[in-house]
Design a protein around this motif. Structure first.
Motif, PDB file in Angstrom:
ATOM      1  N   LEU A  75      36.135  40.275  93.117  1.00 31.03           N
ATOM      2  CA  LEU A  75      35.779  40.737  91.784  1.00 31.03           C
ATOM      3  C   LEU A  75      36.905  41.601  91.228  1.00 31.03           C
ATOM      4  O   LEU A  75      37.434  42.451  91.937  1.00 31.03           O
ATOM      5  N   TRP A  76      37.296  41.375  89.983  1.00 29.66           N
ATOM      6  CA  TRP A  76      38.342  42.241  89.401  1.00 29.66           C
ATOM      7  C   TRP A  76      38.042  42.656  87.983  1.00 29.66           C
ATOM      8  O   TRP A  76      38.374  43.754  87.575  1.00 29.66           O
ATOM      9  N   ILE A  77      37.361  41.766  87.237  1.00 27.44           N
ATOM     10  CA  ILE A  77      37.098  42.114  85.844  1.00 27.44           C
ATOM     11  C   ILE A  77      35.953  43.098  85.794  1.00 27.44           C
ATOM     12  O   ILE A  77      34.958  42.947  86.482  1.00 27.44           O
ATOM     13  N   ASP A 109      42.659  32.973  89.143  1.00 29.50           N
ATOM     14  CA  ASP A 109      42.393  33.822  87.980  1.00 29.50           C
ATOM     15  C   ASP A 109      43.145  33.342  86.742  1.00 29.50           C
ATOM     16  O   ASP A 109      44.159  32.656  86.840  1.00 29.50           O
ATOM     17  N   GLU A 110      42.643  33.767  85.621  1.00 26.58           N
ATOM     18  CA  GLU A 110      43.343  33.664  84.337  1.00 26.58           C
ATOM     19  C   GLU A 110      44.073  32.347  84.115  1.00 26.58           C
ATOM     20  O   GLU A 110      45.265  32.348  83.800  1.00 26.58           O
ATOM     21  N   ALA A 111      43.349  31.221  84.282  1.00 24.21           N
ATOM     22  CA  ALA A 111      43.986  29.931  84.001  1.00 24.21           C
ATOM     23  C   ALA A 111      43.827  29.671  82.504  1.00 24.21           C
ATOM     24  O   ALA A 111      43.139  28.743  82.077  1.00 24.21           O
ATOM     25  N   VAL A 160      47.581  46.889  93.471  1.00 22.73           N
ATOM     26  CA  VAL A 160      48.665  47.478  92.685  1.00 22.73           C
ATOM     27  C   VAL A 160      49.532  46.342  92.152  1.00 22.73           C
ATOM     28  O   VAL A 160      50.098  45.561  92.908  1.00 22.73           O
ATOM     29  N   TRP A 161      49.510  46.217  90.817  1.00 24.78           N
ATOM     30  CA  TRP A 161      50.295  45.193  90.118  1.00 24.78           C
ATOM     31  C   TRP A 161      51.575  45.847  89.639  1.00 24.78           C
ATOM     32  O   TRP A 161      51.560  47.005  89.227  1.00 24.78           O
ATOM     33  N   CYS A 162      52.660  45.103  89.687  1.00 25.01           N
ATOM     34  CA  CYS A 162      53.956  45.782  89.580  1.00 25.01           C
ATOM     35  C   CYS A 162      54.775  45.454  88.336  1.00 25.01           C
ATOM     36  O   CYS A 162      55.994  45.598  88.357  1.00 25.01           O
ATOM     37  N   GLY A 199      52.422  52.128  85.133  1.00 33.39           N
ATOM     38  CA  GLY A 199      51.028  51.776  84.903  1.00 33.39           C
ATOM     39  C   GLY A 199      50.953  50.778  83.770  1.00 33.39           C
ATOM     40  O   GLY A 199      51.852  50.690  82.929  1.00 33.39           O
ATOM     41  N   HIS A 200      49.885  50.005  83.785  1.00 33.42           N
ATOM     42  CA  HIS A 200      49.715  48.978  82.765  1.00 33.42           C
ATOM     43  C   HIS A 200      49.355  49.651  81.441  1.00 33.42           C
ATOM     44  O   HIS A 200      48.409  50.433  81.395  1.00 33.42           O
ATOM     45  N   PRO A 201      50.093  49.316  80.364  1.00 30.83           N
ATOM     46  CA  PRO A 201      49.888  50.064  79.116  1.00 30.83           C
ATOM     47  C   PRO A 201      48.492  49.913  78.497  1.00 30.83           C
ATOM     48  O   PRO A 201      48.072  50.790  77.747  1.00 30.83           O
TER      49      PRO A 201
END
Ligand code: TNX
Length: 549
Positions: A372-374, A325-327, A484-486, A449-451
């Motif tokens: 899938l995430w986006i 992801d996100e390269a 869950v991203w931390c 949580g992600h802002p």
């Protein structure tokens, strides 16, 4: 006056995830101290011992030590019988198993009658899942010195989706093995069967690689998994029929590896901070410089092989996750080359690759597995105050990647990828809760949580339609994975605050794979989880929409 359901009726309505079918029989059976637990075959001794342990932890009741043999009346009897008509009547799960075993393996029946309890699984996995239901039922009933009186029932159950997971970011926050075991216990409780460990990222590398000691050299030994500790975690999960899918995030999200091994890039590494703490602090302050592994460098491939050889050896499951992801900033052709080649290397080490959505861009055999995430539904707002703090070129990269990846999601159909559903809008649990609460919980709610994600209510989190579960997405679905991203999480209490109560709600969606049940019904079952969370010392978000027991 409202009718108060009898304890047995109420307990049957509190099982989470809800079983496919439960019918009431005549009479009851009392589980007593010392009730024999008898297994037909030795491979059921493990699940039987765990059942005895779990039942004691939840109810205080100590059954007999499991033994093999035949049982007279008055026992808990466990057997495997894949041809049992009650078992075969349950539909086989759809999707893909992370372990590589049969899709019907988790099916089981649970029968309670005056003569005893019987759990019959299509496999030992099915027996274990059925015993989970038995514990869930028993813990909702009054426990006295005489035991727990179970209602007579006939239940037949099995998951609708084969892959039901949680992706846990152990990079942005270091969790101890004991803390990860508690997460595994939650997965077990809610019948999830995949623990995806996000082990490496820009901020840190958290798995010992003996051929590359430099990856963890500058770290506190408590802040990463030694191979011995990691093996124990994998075994702990396996005993609960949960498969660990390790993720080594490449070629982007690799700054920690690049800092330790500067030969992996031609970019300038002289000014990179050495410690995970400093990298995280800079990242949170918006100081982000994209770096990536360069496929044209031979050093990259000896590194990748060293890492994959050890990761594959630590992995009994079928999959190794390669990230992908996100390269940001990496030439698209290089990214595709890298992904195609790393997939080959994973296969050469005897495992199957899975990658995030962006990996669908690399040409591959039909049936590549992607996550899938986006989610266009949760596209970031360029005017969001957090994004507007970032350097414009970084915001540009993020938005560009989002646009491209939404197109990738559509292309999955043509590519015939098999998809693990983790669309951010539904699956991400690093999202703020919308309902205001009191005291320490409110401090946590506002901090965690992600802002950039808009907050949502627990009701929405658990009941809104999930693309690929509630509809036909036009591609093959492997299953569902929450994530869950931390970045915002400081410790295990923060983590469980984000997981509970949303994870059980989503686990039910994956288990039953239909539209969400009525909120009133789910709300009552979530409320009934609180005593167990209290017993186990879990922190949770005390949503005011739920009347917590
Ligand atoms: C995107 S999801 C990321 C992670 C972040 C997360 C925050 C994905 C494959 N990459 O690096 O932690 O968003 O929600």
């Amino acid at each position: 006056m409202t009718a108060v359901p009898a304890p047995a009726e109420a307990a049957l309505r509190r099982i989470l995830p809800v079983p496919r079918s439960v019918t009431r029989g005549e009479g009851t059976f009392v589980l007593r101290p010392g009730t024999p637990v008898v297994v037909a075959t030795e491979d059921l001794l493990g699940p039987a011992a765990l059942f005895v342990e779990r039942l004691a932890a939840e109810t205080g009741l100590e059954l007999g030590r499991p033994r093999t043999g035949t049982a007279g009346p008055g026992a808990v009897l466990l057997t495997v019988d894949a041809a049992h008509p009650g078992v075969t009547a349950v539909p086989v799960a759809r999707g893909l198993s992370a372990l590589g075993d049969d899709l019907g393996a988790e099916r089981h029946t649970l029968t309670v009658g005056p003569e005893g309890v019987r759990v019959t699984g299509a496999s030992p996995t099915g027996v274990h899942r059925g015993l989970g239901t038995l514990v869930a039922l028993a813990e909702q009933l009054p426990a006295t010195a005489a035991g727990v009186e179970l209602p007579a029932i006939d239940a037949a159950d099995g998951p609708a989706l084969a892959w039901r997971g949680l992706s846990l970011d152990v990079v942005r926050t270091a969790f101890s093995a004991a803390e990860v075991r508690r997460v595994i216990d939650l997965l077990d409780r809610y019948k999830l069967n995949v623990l995806h460990l996000h082990l490496t990222d820009d901020q840190a590398w958290r798995l010992e690689i003996t051929a590359r000691p430099e990856l963890t050299r500058d770290m506190d030994p408590e802040d990463y998994f030694t191979q011995a500790r990691y093996r124990e975690l994998v075994a702990y999960a396996a005993a609960r029929f949960i498969t660990v899918v390790p993720e080594i995030d490449m070629p982007g999200h690799s700054t920690a590896a690049i800092t330790a091994c500067p030969e992996l890039t031609s970019q300038d590494t002289a000014s990179l901070p050495r410690s995970a703490e400093e990298r995280l602090a800079r990242f949170l302050a918006g100081d982000f410089r994209p770096m990536w592994l360069e496929p044209g460098r031979p050093e990259v491939w000896s590194f990748v092989d060293d890492v994959l050889a050890e990761v594959a050896a630590l992995t009994p499951g079928r999959f190794v996750h390669i990230g992908g992801d996100e390269a940001f900033g990496m030439p698209a052709g290089d990214h595709q080359d890298f992904v195609a080649r790393v997939r080959e290397r994973v296969r050469a080490h005897g495992k199957e690759p899975i990658g995030w959505q962006e990996t669908v861009r690399a040409p591959g055999a039909p049936g590549e597995v992607v996550q899938l995430w986006i989610d266009p539904e949760l596209a970031p707002d360029p005017a969001h105050p957090v994004l507007s703090m970032l350097p414009p070129q970084v915001v540009g990269l993020i938005l560009e990647s989002e646009r491209e990846s939404a197109a990738d999601a559509l292309r999955m159909g043509e590519q015939r990828a098999t998809v693990v559903l983790s669309a951010r809008g539904r699956a991400y649990l690093d999202r703020r809760y919308a309902e205001a609460v009191d005291g320490a919980a409110e401090e946590r709610r506002l901090r965690l949580g992600h802002p950039v994600y808009p907050p949502h209510t627990v009701r929405d989190a658990c009941t809104a339609p999930i693309t690929g579960i509630d509809d036909d997405p036009g591609f093959a679905v492997a299953g569902f994975e929450a994530a869950v991203w931390c970045e915002s999480v400081d410790d295990a209490d923060d983590l469980s605050f984000l997981l509970l109560p949303r994870l059980p709600g989503l686990a039910e969606r994956a288990w039953t794979a239909g539209p969400a049940r009525d909120w009133e019904d789910l709300r009552a079952r979530l409320a009934a989880q609180a005593p167990a969370w209290r017993r186990h010392g879990h922190t949770w978000f005390p949503a005011p929409s739920v009347d917590w027991a």
